[in-house]
Design an enzyme around this catalytic site. Structure first.
Site, PDB file in Angstrom:
ATOM      1  N   HIS A  21      31.121  13.335 -16.297  1.00 49.90           N
ATOM      2  CA  HIS A  21      32.440  13.522 -16.883  1.00 49.90           C
ATOM      3  C   HIS A  21      32.347  15.258 -16.375  1.00 49.90           C
ATOM      4  O   HIS A  21      31.658  16.147 -17.202  1.00 49.90           O
ATOM      5  CB  HIS A  21      31.873  13.237 -18.059  1.00 49.90           C
ATOM      6  CG  HIS A  21      33.126  13.593 -19.435  1.00 49.90           C
ATOM      7  ND1 HIS A  21      34.108  12.561 -19.683  1.00 49.90           N
ATOM      8  CD2 HIS A  21      33.702  14.638 -20.011  1.00 49.90           C
ATOM      9  CE1 HIS A  21      34.607  12.709 -20.633  1.00 49.90           C
ATOM     10  NE2 HIS A  21      34.414  14.153 -20.822  1.00 49.90           N
ATOM     11  N   CYS A  22      33.838  15.582 -16.530  1.00 49.26           N
ATOM     12  CA  CYS A  22      34.173  16.869 -15.954  1.00 49.26           C
ATOM     13  C   CYS A  22      34.555  17.440 -16.920  1.00 49.26           C
ATOM     14  O   CYS A  22      36.213  17.020 -17.644  1.00 49.26           O
ATOM     15  CB  CYS A  22      35.538  17.055 -14.695  1.00 49.26           C
ATOM     16  SG  CYS A  22      35.734  18.674 -14.361  1.00 49.26           S
ATOM     17  N   PRO A  23      34.649  18.607 -17.491  1.00 52.33           N
ATOM     18  CA  PRO A  23      34.459  19.349 -18.943  1.00 52.33           C
ATOM     19  C   PRO A  23      36.487  20.136 -18.581  1.00 52.33           C
ATOM     20  O   PRO A  23      36.940  20.424 -19.473  1.00 52.33           O
ATOM     21  CB  PRO A  23      34.171  20.304 -19.084  1.00 52.33           C
ATOM     22  CG  PRO A  23      33.295  20.404 -18.269  1.00 52.33           C
ATOM     23  CD  PRO A  23      32.462  19.055 -17.584  1.00 52.33           C
TER      24      PRO A  23
END
Length: 200
Positions: free
Chosen positions: A78-80
């Site tokens: 999950h890429c912030p």
């Protein structure tokens, strides 16, 4: 300007893209659970094979994202930065975003170097920064931020290319999980088939 617009376009596209969320109809999900219960397969309801949050049978390379609260097929991470999961369906789009981010960062650094005029041939880093800050503190601060973006985007891009070439995900690499048998032959050909044709 064109690279900045392209970068923003890819950022929005990646943010709003479907990474491969596993969607099951309630009827199909009930049938699957009923089948497993009738078969008496206790192992099928373990955390590895069954998602207790989505009440779904967990297929190979499917991982539940705690932030999105959904199961993702081919879950990478999950890429912030894009505020979205990176999975099977949007990994190529994410790679394109990183590639453009690195290119835009290099282009901005190049333009900054052209903007300042240094006497002689001394191009020491502190002299360049001093001249840039002397002309504009805002540009100097943006340049420092740009170096940070170049560093993380470049490192992440290289890492992702290596993982794609070896048919792995970030999650599998960190957790040392081998959910899918990895063939050892024709890896360059598989890399081209997985990545290049779907870029367009």
């Amino acid at each position: 300007q064109a690279s900045a617009l392209l970068l923003m376009f890819l950022l929005v596209r990646t943010k709003n893209s479907d990474p491969g969320f596993v969607e099951m109809s309630k009827s199909f999900r009930d049938l699957e659970v009923k089948r497993l219960v009738e078969e008496g397969d206790v192992e099928a309801f373990s955390t590895k094979n069954f998602c207790h949050s989505c009440i779904n049978v967990r297929r190979p390379r499917v991982k539940h994202c705690e932030i999105c609260n959904k199961c993702v097929n081919g879950f990478d991470h999950h890429c912030p930065f894009v505020d979205n999961c990176v999975g099977l369906e949007n990994r190529r789009l994410f790679l394109m975003f990183l590639l453009v981010a690195v290119f835009a960062s290099v282009l901005f650094i190049h333009k900054c170097l052209q903007w300042v005029e240094i006497e002689g041939n001394s191009w020491a880093y502190w002299i360049v920064f001093k001249e840039i800050f002397k002309k504009s503190r805002i540009v100097g601060c943006v340049l420092i931020l740009d170096f940070y973006i170049f560093a993380w985007a470049g490192l992440l891009l290289i890492t992702q290319f290596v993982l794609v070439a070896t048919d792995k995900t970030t999650y599998e690499c960190i957790k040392k999980r081998k959910w899918v048998r990895k063939p050892t032959s024709n890896r360059p050909i598989r890399f081209i088939n997985r990545f290049v044709p779907k870029m367009c």
